[in-house]
Design a protein around this motif. Structure first.
Motif, PDB file in Angstrom:
ATOM      1  N   LEU A   1       0.826  -1.207   0.000  1.00  0.00           N
ATOM      2  CA  LEU A   1       0.000   0.000   0.000  1.00  0.00           C
ATOM      3  C   LEU A   1       0.861   1.258   0.000  1.00  0.00           C
ATOM      4  O   LEU A   1       0.579   2.227  -0.717  1.00  0.00           O
ATOM      5  N   ALA A   2       1.907   1.254   0.810  1.00  0.00           N
ATOM      6  CA  ALA A   2       2.753   2.447   0.946  1.00  0.00           C
ATOM      7  C   ALA A   2       3.454   2.779  -0.362  1.00  0.00           C
ATOM      8  O   ALA A   2       3.474   3.946  -0.798  1.00  0.00           O
ATOM      9  N   VAL A   3       4.040   1.771  -0.998  1.00  0.00           N
ATOM     10  CA  VAL A   3       4.749   2.018  -2.254  1.00  0.00           C
ATOM     11  C   VAL A   3       3.766   2.427  -3.345  1.00  0.00           C
ATOM     12  O   VAL A   3       4.078   3.272  -4.191  1.00  0.00           O
ATOM     13  N   ALA A   4       2.564   1.850  -3.334  1.00  0.00           N
ATOM     14  CA  ALA A   4       1.557   2.239  -4.315  1.00  0.00           C
ATOM     15  C   ALA A   4       1.182   3.710  -4.162  1.00  0.00           C
ATOM     16  O   ALA A   4       1.042   4.441  -5.160  1.00  0.00           O
ATOM     17  N   LEU A   5       1.024   4.159  -2.925  1.00  0.00           N
ATOM     18  CA  LEU A   5       0.664   5.559  -2.699  1.00  0.00           C
ATOM     19  C   LEU A   5       1.794   6.483  -3.146  1.00  0.00           C
ATOM     20  O   LEU A   5       1.555   7.505  -3.813  1.00  0.00           O
ATOM     21  N   GLN A   6       3.020   6.148  -2.803  1.00  0.00           N
ATOM     22  CA  GLN A   6       4.145   6.975  -3.236  1.00  0.00           C
ATOM     23  C   GLN A   6       4.250   7.021  -4.753  1.00  0.00           C
ATOM     24  O   GLN A   6       4.459   8.084  -5.345  1.00  0.00           O
ATOM     25  N   ALA A   7       4.095   5.871  -5.403  1.00  0.00           N
ATOM     26  CA  ALA A   7       4.189   5.830  -6.856  1.00  0.00           C
ATOM     27  C   ALA A   7       3.080   6.644  -7.501  1.00  0.00           C
ATOM     28  O   ALA A   7       3.315   7.392  -8.476  1.00  0.00           O
ATOM     29  N   SER A   8       1.866   6.528  -6.967  1.00  0.00           N
ATOM     30  CA  SER A   8       0.753   7.299  -7.520  1.00  0.00           C
ATOM     31  C   SER A   8       1.030   8.791  -7.429  1.00  0.00           C
ATOM     32  O   SER A   8       0.801   9.541  -8.399  1.00  0.00           O
ATOM     33  N   LEU A   9       1.535   9.243  -6.303  1.00  0.00           N
ATOM     34  CA  LEU A   9       1.817  10.661  -6.128  1.00  0.00           C
ATOM     35  C   LEU A   9       2.937  11.125  -7.054  1.00  0.00           C
ATOM     36  O   LEU A   9       2.839  12.191  -7.685  1.00  0.00           O
ATOM     37  N   LEU A  10       4.004  10.361  -7.144  1.00  0.00           N
ATOM     38  CA  LEU A  10       5.124  10.772  -7.984  1.00  0.00           C
ATOM     39  C   LEU A  10       4.745  10.772  -9.462  1.00  0.00           C
ATOM     40  O   LEU A  10       5.163  11.657 -10.216  1.00  0.00           O
ATOM     41  N   LEU A  11       3.953   9.794  -9.892  1.00  0.00           N
ATOM     42  CA  LEU A  11       3.528   9.768 -11.293  1.00  0.00           C
ATOM     43  C   LEU A  11       2.701  10.997 -11.637  1.00  0.00           C
ATOM     44  O   LEU A  11       2.720  11.484 -12.780  1.00  0.00           O
TER      45      LEU A  11
END
Length: 540
Positions: A488-498
């Motif tokens: 979940l954490a990596v998904a949230l970070q990736a979504s924000l950075l994208l």
């Protein structure tokens, strides 16, 4: 032969605007409606970057607090003495509103500006951030119970700091005391007793295994009242100016966080006022805990920024084998990977800060409930390994106490331990998914904003959704908790950075942290081919 001429050593990293040189932080403040704070944050960044402030930070961590239980005549005083450098640091942080400015002047972006100020101070000296954080985090509890809290609000909003214990101070700093020897995170096992004496006041007797910042002016304390575990506001000074029955037994000899005193305390007839209802102590104090958890994320992010900036400074001024370190591909890969972690932590920290502003709607409140726990778990756990890798960039210098990364390496683990260590946080995530389904709906909606941007992210999002469904259907999902929270954490970070970061940053993060070919595992510097390493390093 002149053996004392110094060559090929970097100059001191001083007189730097720590805000202006942090591209990810400046961009995030702009993005999340806090551009009105740019000027103030530049001044803060310049202040914490001065040689004098950096020297105070080093001194505060070397001249550690000391406990004086009695004065020279034998009177019990229970005082912790700090070096003047510590008082100068916390005074500056409070003067800049790093504690309660978002509460005192609520508006869009207020928590973003406050988070940025907090991180700038914690980047250089982390120990003082503990009482600053607790003072910020106690406000919603005081506001929710005005009969008890109203007399304290003006004092915690004050930007005046006074480190002495005396009646009538315009400002106040708060702490909290929850855990005991026999219970730790299981606060319902607490044995401290609270006996009612009328007018909402109680007499407390017992002990606390951890009480950070024992020189605070007041504390929220959990104790067993006749109706069960309850929350109490316990001041250090009583209304008549006498000292309350709070006995500091000893200071903890900690791995890090040396500038900040943490203690064991005993209550010997200490007088406190009930906050909320008897038997609802955890529910009463939980908002304070949630806010301090978020500040742990800010603190870890600040530490990542310091570590990355110090490593890059060294690499830009140190030559080896005929070239500057920063121009060598192996070092570029390490620096870029350290910066990716810092960018991701900064992005999610400021997104969460915005979700905590006063204008947050129901969806934002649901999002932050789950996202705060997920992010606290992940970012704080990534901190120690990140600090180590940055320290290694300095070679032998990094391992000495003359440079700040030895302090930072010791500091980062505490932020994963405080306010709920890994299993406590992971189980809290499971609890939210099970009992508060709206939190997952809001979290998933945030992730979905990046759908269709990158096929690798879309695949990861699909995996996350399947995993959440499996966990919610499992009657005993505890064994899956850590894996789920990490995903979940990596998904949230990736979504924000994208959605928000420059393309080289977003592409490198997704390429190195999603999918079956995760490069480097827990280590840094093993980025896949095709990453624009130089563009990332230029952002440090």
């Amino acid at each position: 032969m002149d053996t004392h001429t110094v060559v090929n050593q970097p100059p001191p990293r001083v007189d730097v605007d720590e805000y202006g040189t942090n591209a990810a932080l400046v961009e995030g403040v702009e993005r999340y409606d806090a551009a009105w704070a740019h000027h103030h944050l530049h001044l803060t960044g310049q202040r914490v970057g001065t040689a004098s402030f950096i020297a105070d930070a080093a001194t505060a961590n070397r001249r550690e607090p000391t406990l004086r239980t009695h004065d020279r005549y034998g009177h019990r005083i229970d005082e912790v003495e700090y070096d003047d450098s510590y008082h100068r640091i916390i005074s500056a942080a409070i003067g800049d509103g790093a504690h309660t400015s978002a509460w005192a002047d609520p508006r869009p972006g207020a928590n973003v500006a406050r988070a940025a100020a907090f991180m700038l101070y914690a980047q250089v000296e982390p120990g003082h951030a503990c009482p600053v954080s607790m003072t910020h985090s106690v406000v919603p509890v005081l506001q929710a119970h005005p009969g008890v809290g109203a007399p304290w609000l003006d004092r915690v909003f004050s930007r005046t700091y006074d480190g002495h214990l005396r009646p009538g101070k315009p400002g106040a700093v708060f702490g909290m005391a929850m855990t005991e020897k026999q219970g730790g995170s299981d606060v319902r096992a607490n044995m401290t007793s609270a006996r009612p004496i009328g007018d909402g006041r109680y007499v407390l007797d017992g002990h606390k295994w951890f009480c950070s910042a024992p020189m605070s002016d007041a504390f929220l304390v959990l104790a067993q009242a006749p109706g069960g575990l309850s929350c109490f506001l316990v001041p250090r000074l009583l209304e008549d100016g006498e000292r309350n029955g709070i006995r500091i037994m000893r200071l903890k000899d900690k791995l890090g966080n040396r500038a900040n005193a943490s203690s064991e305390v005993e209550y010997d007839g200490a007088v406190g006022t009930l906050v909320g209802e008897e038997g609802r102590g955890v529910r009463t104090i939980i908002e304070m805990v949630a806010r301090t958890r978020l500040d742990c994320t800010y603190g870890s992010t600040a530490g990542m920024r310091q570590a990355t900036a110090e490593a890059a400074w060294h690499a830009r001024h140190r030559s080896a084998f005929g070239r500057l370190l920063v121009d060598q591909p192996a070092m570029q890969g390490v620096l870029a990977d350290l910066q990716l972690e810092t960018e991701a932590a900064t992005a999610v920290s400021l997104r969460l800060a915005r979700a905590h502003d006063a204008d947050a709607d129901a969806g934002e409140i649901a999002f932050r409930r789950l996202a705060t726990a997920v992010t606290k778990y992940w970012v704080c756990k990534r901190g120690p390994g990140h600090a180590y890798e940055a320290l290694e960039c300095l070679g032998g210098n990094g391992y000495t106490e003359d440079f700040p990364l030895a302090m930072r390496y010791r500091e980062q683990p505490v932020l994963a331990v405080w306010e709920g260590s890994g299993n406590v946080i992971a189980l809290d995530v499971l609890r939210a998914l099970s009992r508060e389904p709206e939190t997952w709906e809001a979290f998933d909606a945030e992730l979905a904003l990046a759908s269709g941007v990158d096929a690798r992210f879309d695949a990861h999002l699909g995996d996350v959704r399947r995993l959440v469904a499996e966990v919610r259907a499992d009657a005993a999902p505890g064994h899956q908790a850590r894996g789920l929270v990490s995903a979940l954490a990596v998904a949230l970070q990736a979504s924000l950075l994208l959605r928000t970061a420059p393309p080289p940053v977003a592409d490198a993060f997704v390429a190195s942290r999603l999918g079956d070919r995760r490069f480097g595992g827990a280590l840094y510097g093993a980025l896949p081919d095709g990453v624009d390493v130089r563009a990332i390093v230029e952002r440090i």
